[in-house]
Motif scaffolding. Sequence first.
Motif, PDB file in Angstrom:
ATOM      1  N   PHE A 199      -6.398  -0.241 -62.384  1.00  0.00           N
ATOM      2  CA  PHE A 199      -6.930  -0.282 -63.159  1.00  0.00           C
ATOM      3  C   PHE A 199      -7.704  -2.126 -63.273  1.00  0.00           C
ATOM      4  CE2 PHE A 199      -7.954  -1.644 -68.105  1.00  0.00           C
ATOM      5  CZ  PHE A 199      -9.588  -0.232 -68.199  1.00  0.00           C
ATOM      6  N   THR A 200      -6.994  -2.729 -63.569  1.00  0.00           N
ATOM      7  CA  THR A 200      -7.102  -4.679 -64.143  1.00  0.00           C
ATOM      8  C   THR A 200      -8.355  -4.625 -62.365  1.00  0.00           C
ATOM      9  OG1 THR A 200      -5.577  -4.819 -64.164  1.00  0.00           O
ATOM     10  CG2 THR A 200      -6.565  -6.882 -63.431  1.00  0.00           C
ATOM     11  N   LEU A 201      -7.940  -4.100 -61.230  1.00  0.00           N
ATOM     12  CA  LEU A 201      -9.064  -4.400 -60.299  1.00  0.00           C
ATOM     13  C   LEU A 201     -10.600  -3.531 -60.136  1.00  0.00           C
ATOM     14  CD1 LEU A 201      -6.387  -4.413 -57.125  1.00  0.00           C
ATOM     15  CD2 LEU A 201      -7.288  -5.999 -58.140  1.00  0.00           C
ATOM     16  N   VAL A 202      -9.997  -2.667 -60.989  1.00  0.00           N
ATOM     17  CA  VAL A 202     -11.624  -1.958 -60.688  1.00  0.00           C
ATOM     18  C   VAL A 202     -12.608  -2.339 -62.054  1.00  0.00           C
ATOM     19  CG1 VAL A 202     -12.652   0.276 -61.496  1.00  0.00           C
ATOM     20  CG2 VAL A 202     -10.715  -0.062 -59.629  1.00  0.00           C
ATOM     21  N   SER A 203     -11.644  -2.584 -62.619  1.00  0.00           N
ATOM     22  CA  SER A 203     -12.437  -3.313 -64.064  1.00  0.00           C
ATOM     23  C   SER A 203     -13.006  -4.528 -64.459  1.00  0.00           C
ATOM     24  CB  SER A 203     -11.669  -2.925 -65.540  1.00  0.00           C
ATOM     25  OG  SER A 203     -10.470  -3.928 -65.889  1.00  0.00           O
TER      26      SER A 203
END
Length: 263
Positions: free
Chosen positions: A148-152
């Motif tokens: 989630f951190t990488l994609v967002s």
Amino acid sequence: MEGGKEHGVIVAKFAPPQQNLIEQLQVKYKELEKGFQAWLAEQTLPVETVVNSAINGAQGAAMGYFMGILTKDVSTSIPTASQANLNPQAMASFQQAQALAGGPLIQARNFAVMTSVNAGISTVMKRLRGKEDIQNSMAAAFGSGAMFTLVSGMGGPNPLANAVSSGLFFALIQGGIYKLGEKFSQPPAEDIYYSKTRSMLNNLGLQKYEKNFKQGLLTDNTLPLLNDSALRDVKIPPGPRLLILDHIERDPEWKEVRKQPVK
């Protein structure tokens, strides 16, 4: 008059019962879900992982889209990166705010990735380890939090480090939730001494008097020894007392015990 009453009884007896459409749909849904889960359990690990990831990803996308609609007004009030003259640390916080306040499509993508990764890791861990426990839950939470951190775009200047930090945070939160769920889902230790009592009271429709038994320490072991005086002492009314004593008297398991003299 008597013939009319009999006719009414016959009609009531043979009239088809009214069925609740919602209850029918619920039963049908449960049957379909049970059949689908049985089919999925027979598939190979890759197939099960892909199916579970796809289903949970779709659910996450729907949830993210809805959240994006709710936060759409907030995202429009945040300036763009070109409009913000910020230092690197403030820029990282600015990017995180943008990620959390993205539009419906952005949030749908972010939550779809998070939920699909969580489901995929959970499926693999459960199949490989043969059980579902806190380790599986925390591993899935770590992976979903990191992705989630990488994609967002919340990773900032150090995306990998921030992804690991977010994953650990998600894992700790999920571990705490899992433990709380275990604690509240398990009955108190003392309940093991009232399993037969609870079953008896449920059969008689007297569930509300379970607390009276516990207050008087009338455990399962004391059921064959119960008498009117003991039930009166724990403030159970006369009607329920008669039903309880009659039930015990008729129960073959306790009938022989009651015949034995108390030492």
